[in-house]
Scaffold this active site. Structure first.
Site, PDB file in Angstrom:
ATOM      1  N   ARG A 154       0.808  -1.217   0.110  1.00 41.73           N
ATOM      2  CA  ARG A 154       0.071   0.039   0.148  1.00 41.73           C
ATOM      3  C   ARG A 154       0.856   1.362  -0.138  1.00 41.73           C
ATOM      4  NH1 ARG A 154      -2.083  -3.411   3.918  1.00 41.73           N
ATOM      5  NH2 ARG A 154      -3.940  -4.152   3.598  1.00 41.73           N
ATOM      6  N   HIS A 210      -2.645   3.114  -6.031  1.00 43.80           N
ATOM      7  CA  HIS A 210      -3.200   1.717  -5.389  1.00 43.80           C
ATOM      8  C   HIS A 210      -3.553   0.872  -6.652  1.00 43.80           C
ATOM      9  CE1 HIS A 210      -4.729  -0.326  -2.017  1.00 43.80           C
ATOM     10  NE2 HIS A 210      -5.788  -0.829  -2.675  1.00 43.80           N
ATOM     11  N   ARG A 234      -0.880  -1.836  -6.889  1.00 45.54           N
ATOM     12  CA  ARG A 234      -1.023  -2.973  -5.882  1.00 45.54           C
ATOM     13  C   ARG A 234      -2.049  -4.103  -6.444  1.00 45.54           C
ATOM     14  NH1 ARG A 234      -1.172  -4.507  -0.263  1.00 45.54           N
ATOM     15  NH2 ARG A 234      -3.147  -4.822   0.473  1.00 45.54           N
ATOM     16  N   LYS A 265      -2.263  -2.899   7.958  1.00 44.55           N
ATOM     17  CA  LYS A 265      -3.407  -2.469   8.457  1.00 44.55           C
ATOM     18  C   LYS A 265      -3.547  -3.269   9.978  1.00 44.55           C
ATOM     19  CE  LYS A 265      -6.323  -0.776   4.655  1.00 44.55           C
ATOM     20  NZ  LYS A 265      -7.633  -0.750   4.154  1.00 44.55           N
ATOM     21  N   HIS A 270      -3.974  -9.232   3.493  1.00 39.49           N
ATOM     22  CA  HIS A 270      -5.343  -9.332   3.680  1.00 39.49           C
ATOM     23  C   HIS A 270      -5.573 -10.352   4.774  1.00 39.49           C
ATOM     24  CE1 HIS A 270      -6.375  -8.308  -0.651  1.00 39.49           C
ATOM     25  NE2 HIS A 270      -6.009  -7.244  -0.182  1.00 39.49           N
ATOM     26  N   TYR A 299      -9.580 -10.933  -6.587  1.00 39.70           N
ATOM     27  CA  TYR A 299      -9.047 -10.924  -7.981  1.00 39.70           C
ATOM     28  C   TYR A 299      -9.220 -11.887  -8.861  1.00 39.70           C
ATOM     29  CZ  TYR A 299      -6.229  -7.483  -5.548  1.00 39.70           C
ATOM     30  OH  TYR A 299      -6.084  -6.470  -4.590  1.00 39.70           O
TER      31      TYR A 299
END
Length: 307
Positions: A162, A253, A256, A185, A279, A288
């Site tokens: 990110r 982004h 990514r 995150k 994730h 995806y």
């Protein structure tokens, strides 16, 4: 809401936010959003019941209370995605409170968010991603700035970072090794491999950077030597995409997204890609595969003689 929170509810909320900040490592903007979401929920319940609720009534909220809150949010025009986010914050708060004080917030945790269609990632084609990297390097006449912008973008596309993760690196990472430990995150750490192109791009930037790269300071610097603002990278990419005729979805982004999609196209394992992206849920990474399917269907419709 006409009624404010009771002192006990306000203190409890502040304790939870302090917990989220200290132990979960959430960003300040995330903590602020959590605070607004849960404050709004608690204020609604006080207004709905016609009194400032203490902790005991809040522990006893029922499914009717939850439905009333969600109905009011939708009546006020809140979208399904935003409501799902607010419900997630409320559940997180009650889950923490229940573990701390030992009760079962069954109605809160059982509340179901409205379904919504998650937007699919918008990756670039491989040639477009390479063209964008090349064009980004041409946007500034100062060699060190061009090298900096290319290094950042190469980390996004080559390592799946990110932009906040790339700009959060300190100069202690120099020289880049074969892997990088990234704090993503929620404070979750992961290790990502670093391709030679990314190592070379960062090394070139470090050689050209006119500012002293102290190990405790940011790796990527702005014009005056402070931490690089992500908006600067976004503006550079905007200029490059316009010159290339790429769509507005060609953002930092998107690099990514392109990293993940191109790995998947090459036969990459979905769970491995999940780990590389950081994730928390495999379902996020599975988006995806939907991109891949959508592209295949488009090719089919355009090329099949009977389509």
């Amino acid at each position: 809401m006409t009624l404010s929170l009771s002192p006990a509810a306000r203190d409890l909320l502040q304790s939870w936010l302090a917990h989220v900040t200290a132990l979960d490592g959430a960003a300040a903007t995330t903590v602020d959003a959590y605070g607004r979401d849960v404050t709004g929920f608690l204020a609604f319940q006080s207004s709905y019941h016609g009194e400032r609720l203490g902790l005991a009534p809040l522990r006893s909220l029922g499914i009717r209370d939850m439905r009333a809150w969600m109905a009011e949010e939708r009546r006020r025009g809140l979208g399904a995605r935003s409501l799902a986010r607010r419900l997630s914050a409320v559940k997180s708060f009650f889950r923490w409170w229940a573990e701390r004080d030992g009760f079962e917030p069954t109605a809160v945790l059982a509340a179901r968010a409205p379904k919504f269609q998650r937007p699919l990632p918008r990756p670039l084609a491989e040639t477009a991603a390479r063209d964008l990297l090349d064009r980004v390097e041409m946007q500034d006449g100062r060699d060190w700035v061009s090298a900096r912008d290319l290094a950042v973008m190469t980390l996004l596309y080559g390592c799946g970072l990110r932009i906040s993760e790339a700009l959060g690196l300190t100069a202690a990472a120099l020289p880049l090794s074969d892997t990088l430990r990234i704090r993503g995150k929620g404070g979750k750490e992961r290790e990502v491999p670093v391709i030679p192109a990314a190592r070379e791009a960062v090394a070139r930037y470090a050689r050209l950077c006119p500012h002293r790269l102290d190990p405790t300071g940011p790796l990527f610097r702005g014009m005056r030597g402070g931490a690089l603002n992500p908006r600067q990278i976004q503006k550079t990419v905007e200029q490059a995409r316009l010159q290339l005729g790429l769509p507005a979805t060609a953002t930092p982004h998107a690099m990514r997204h392109s990293f993940a999609t191109h790995l998947l196209d090459a036969g990459g394992d979905l769970r491995a890609i999940q780990e590389l992206l950081g994730h928390a849920s495999l379902s996020t990474t599975q988006a995806y595969t939907a991109v891949d399917t959508a592209r295949l269907l488009e090719v089919y419709r355009n090329a099949h003689p009977k389509a």
